[in-house]
Design a protein around this motif. Structure first.
Motif, PDB file in Angstrom:
ATOM      1  N   ILE A  10       0.862  -1.165   0.075  1.00  9.28           N
ATOM      2  CA  ILE A  10      -0.143  -0.015   0.001  1.00  9.28           C
ATOM      3  C   ILE A  10       0.869   1.239  -0.024  1.00  9.28           C
ATOM      4  O   ILE A  10       0.741   2.287  -0.895  1.00  9.28           O
ATOM      5  CB  ILE A  10      -1.091  -0.146   1.119  1.00  9.28           C
ATOM      6  CG1 ILE A  10      -1.935  -1.170   1.161  1.00  9.28           C
ATOM      7  CG2 ILE A  10      -1.586   1.325   1.626  1.00  9.28           C
ATOM      8  CD1 ILE A  10      -2.674  -1.381   2.254  1.00  9.28           C
ATOM      9  N   ALA A  11       2.104   1.223   0.895  1.00  5.34           N
ATOM     10  CA  ALA A  11       2.878   2.334   0.976  1.00  5.34           C
ATOM     11  C   ALA A  11       3.351   2.740  -0.442  1.00  5.34           C
ATOM     12  O   ALA A  11       3.642   3.798  -0.961  1.00  5.34           O
ATOM     13  CB  ALA A  11       4.002   2.245   2.112  1.00  5.34           C
ATOM     14  N   GLU A  12       3.940   1.698  -1.222  1.00  2.14           N
ATOM     15  CA  GLU A  12       4.747   1.799  -2.376  1.00  2.14           C
ATOM     16  C   GLU A  12       3.506   2.198  -3.423  1.00  2.14           C
ATOM     17  O   GLU A  12       4.083   3.179  -4.024  1.00  2.14           O
ATOM     18  CB  GLU A  12       5.347   0.300  -2.681  1.00  2.14           C
ATOM     19  CG  GLU A  12       6.091   0.510  -3.794  1.00  2.14           C
ATOM     20  CD  GLU A  12       6.837  -0.765  -4.534  1.00  2.14           C
ATOM     21  OE1 GLU A  12       6.921  -1.139  -5.549  1.00  2.14           O
ATOM     22  OE2 GLU A  12       7.355  -1.350  -3.463  1.00  2.14           O
ATOM     23  N   ASP A  13       2.497   1.628  -3.410  1.00  2.00           N
ATOM     24  CA  ASP A  13       1.345   1.910  -4.583  1.00  2.00           C
ATOM     25  C   ASP A  13       1.036   3.378  -4.215  1.00  2.00           C
ATOM     26  O   ASP A  13       0.782   4.175  -5.356  1.00  2.00           O
ATOM     27  CB  ASP A  13       0.526   0.914  -4.603  1.00  2.00           C
ATOM     28  CG  ASP A  13       0.810  -0.509  -5.031  1.00  2.00           C
ATOM     29  OD1 ASP A  13       2.027  -0.575  -5.611  1.00  2.00           O
ATOM     30  OD2 ASP A  13      -0.227  -1.219  -4.762  1.00  2.00           O
ATOM     31  N   ALA A  14       0.712   3.862  -3.103  1.00  2.00           N
ATOM     32  CA  ALA A  14       0.206   4.988  -2.993  1.00  2.00           C
ATOM     33  C   ALA A  14       1.238   6.280  -2.751  1.00  2.00           C
ATOM     34  O   ALA A  14       0.759   7.394  -2.819  1.00  2.00           O
ATOM     35  CB  ALA A  14      -0.748   4.973  -1.482  1.00  2.00           C
ATOM     36  N   ALA A  21       0.299   4.100   5.632  1.00  2.00           N
ATOM     37  CA  ALA A  21      -0.299   2.973   5.204  1.00  2.00           C
ATOM     38  C   ALA A  21      -0.760   2.175   6.260  1.00  2.00           C
ATOM     39  O   ALA A  21      -1.916   1.489   6.237  1.00  2.00           O
ATOM     40  CB  ALA A  21       0.634   2.104   4.289  1.00  2.00           C
ATOM     41  N   LYS A  22      -0.022   2.062   7.364  1.00  2.00           N
ATOM     42  CA  LYS A  22      -0.456   1.041   8.389  1.00  2.00           C
ATOM     43  C   LYS A  22      -1.694   1.651   8.958  1.00  2.00           C
ATOM     44  O   LYS A  22      -2.970   1.017   9.406  1.00  2.00           O
ATOM     45  CB  LYS A  22       0.701   0.925   9.566  1.00  2.00           C
ATOM     46  CG  LYS A  22       0.165  -0.036  10.754  1.00  2.00           C
ATOM     47  CD  LYS A  22       1.370  -0.155  11.710  1.00  2.00           C
ATOM     48  CE  LYS A  22       0.812  -0.892  12.678  1.00  2.00           C
ATOM     49  NZ  LYS A  22       2.163  -1.053  14.024  1.00  2.00           N
ATOM     50  N   LYS A  23      -1.443   3.101   9.468  1.00  2.00           N
ATOM     51  CA  LYS A  23      -2.724   3.827   9.839  1.00  2.00           C
ATOM     52  C   LYS A  23      -4.147   3.610   9.163  1.00  2.00           C
ATOM     53  O   LYS A  23      -5.146   3.286   9.521  1.00  2.00           O
ATOM     54  CB  LYS A  23      -2.564   5.225   9.893  1.00  2.00           C
ATOM     55  CG  LYS A  23      -2.387   5.812  11.539  1.00  2.00           C
ATOM     56  CD  LYS A  23      -2.088   7.183  11.351  1.00  2.00           C
ATOM     57  CE  LYS A  23      -2.874   8.027  12.449  1.00  2.00           C
ATOM     58  NZ  LYS A  23      -2.485   9.347  12.550  1.00  2.00           N
ATOM     59  N   ALA A  24      -3.927   3.698   7.850  1.00  2.00           N
ATOM     60  CA  ALA A  24      -5.102   3.485   6.716  1.00  2.00           C
ATOM     61  C   ALA A  24      -5.633   2.240   6.848  1.00  2.00           C
ATOM     62  O   ALA A  24      -6.948   2.008   6.947  1.00  2.00           O
ATOM     63  CB  ALA A  24      -4.597   4.053   5.491  1.00  2.00           C
ATOM     64  N   LEU A  25      -4.682   1.138   6.892  1.00  2.00           N
ATOM     65  CA  LEU A  25      -5.256  -0.180   6.706  1.00  2.00           C
ATOM     66  C   LEU A  25      -5.988  -0.489   8.238  1.00  2.00           C
ATOM     67  O   LEU A  25      -7.163  -1.223   8.212  1.00  2.00           O
ATOM     68  CB  LEU A  25      -4.249  -1.333   6.695  1.00  2.00           C
ATOM     69  CG  LEU A  25      -4.470  -2.781   6.630  1.00  2.00           C
ATOM     70  CD1 LEU A  25      -5.186  -2.943   5.458  1.00  2.00           C
ATOM     71  CD2 LEU A  25      -3.128  -3.452   6.633  1.00  2.00           C
ATOM     72  N   GLU A  26      -5.314  -0.045   9.401  1.00  2.00           N
ATOM     73  CA  GLU A  26      -6.028  -0.351  10.693  1.00  2.00           C
ATOM     74  C   GLU A  26      -7.373   0.533  10.695  1.00  2.00           C
ATOM     75  O   GLU A  26      -8.189  -0.178  11.177  1.00  2.00           O
ATOM     76  CB  GLU A  26      -5.023   0.314  11.863  1.00  2.00           C
ATOM     77  CG  GLU A  26      -3.949  -0.958  11.990  1.00  2.00           C
ATOM     78  CD  GLU A  26      -3.013  -0.685  13.007  1.00  2.00           C
ATOM     79  OE1 GLU A  26      -2.860   0.466  13.533  1.00  2.00           O
ATOM     80  OE2 GLU A  26      -2.050  -1.382  13.111  1.00  2.00           O
ATOM     81  N   SER A  27      -7.452   1.477  10.247  1.00  2.00           N
ATOM     82  CA  SER A  27      -8.643   2.458  10.356  1.00  2.00           C
ATOM     83  C   SER A  27      -9.814   1.517   9.316  1.00  2.00           C
ATOM     84  O   SER A  27     -10.805   1.506   9.726  1.00  2.00           O
ATOM     85  CB  SER A  27      -8.257   3.586   9.615  1.00  2.00           C
ATOM     86  OG  SER A  27      -9.760   4.362   9.598  1.00  2.00           O
ATOM     87  N   PHE A  28      -9.166   1.096   8.280  1.00  2.00           N
ATOM     88  CA  PHE A  28     -10.224   0.251   7.278  1.00  2.00           C
ATOM     89  C   PHE A  28     -10.845  -0.865   8.017  1.00  2.00           C
ATOM     90  O   PHE A  28     -11.777  -1.225   8.085  1.00  2.00           O
ATOM     91  CB  PHE A  28      -9.550  -0.137   6.081  1.00  2.00           C
ATOM     92  CG  PHE A  28     -10.378  -1.083   5.266  1.00  2.00           C
ATOM     93  CD1 PHE A  28     -11.362  -0.785   4.532  1.00  2.00           C
ATOM     94  CD2 PHE A  28     -10.047  -2.352   5.347  1.00  2.00           C
ATOM     95  CE1 PHE A  28     -12.078  -1.574   3.656  1.00  2.00           C
ATOM     96  CE2 PHE A  28     -10.818  -3.333   4.478  1.00  2.00           C
ATOM     97  CZ  PHE A  28     -11.775  -2.932   3.628  1.00  2.00           C
TER      98      PHE A  28
END
Length: 96
Positions: A10-14, A21-28
């Motif tokens: 996610i970090a690489e793609d975005a 990316a970790k914060k976004a995934l954990e929020s999801f």
């Protein structure tokens, strides 16, 4: 792929940091779990949908002793893949 691999991807793609990316995934994940806990459905068009259904109480069998046991009713999470995800997974591999 595990959670760490997904965060890296996610970090690489975005083009964002791994921490973001970790914060976004954990929020999801937190939001999906919270929505399902309330009994609502989560749908991502093309990817799939998560829902909760009730599994009825039933009789089971202890495989070691053969005794009949009662299995309590519980809620179970179900996932149904969307058309795009299903299509991408079931596309035949190209020959080289």
């Amino acid at each position: 792929m595990n959670k760490t691999d997904l965060i890296d991807a996610i970090a690489e793609d975005a083009g964002i940091t791994k921490a973001s990316a970790k914060k976004a995934l954990e929020s999801f994940l937190t939001n999906v779990a919270g929505t399902l806990k309330k009994g609502d459905k989560v749908s991502l068009v093309g990817f799939g949908s998560w829902s909760v259904s009730q599994r009825a109480a039933r009789d089971g069998r202890n495989p070691q002793t053969g005794k009949t046991i009662k299995i309590a009713a519980k809620n179970v999470v179900k996932f149904k893949a969307g058309a795009e995800l299903d299509g991408s997974v079931n596309t035949p591999a190209k020959k080289k």
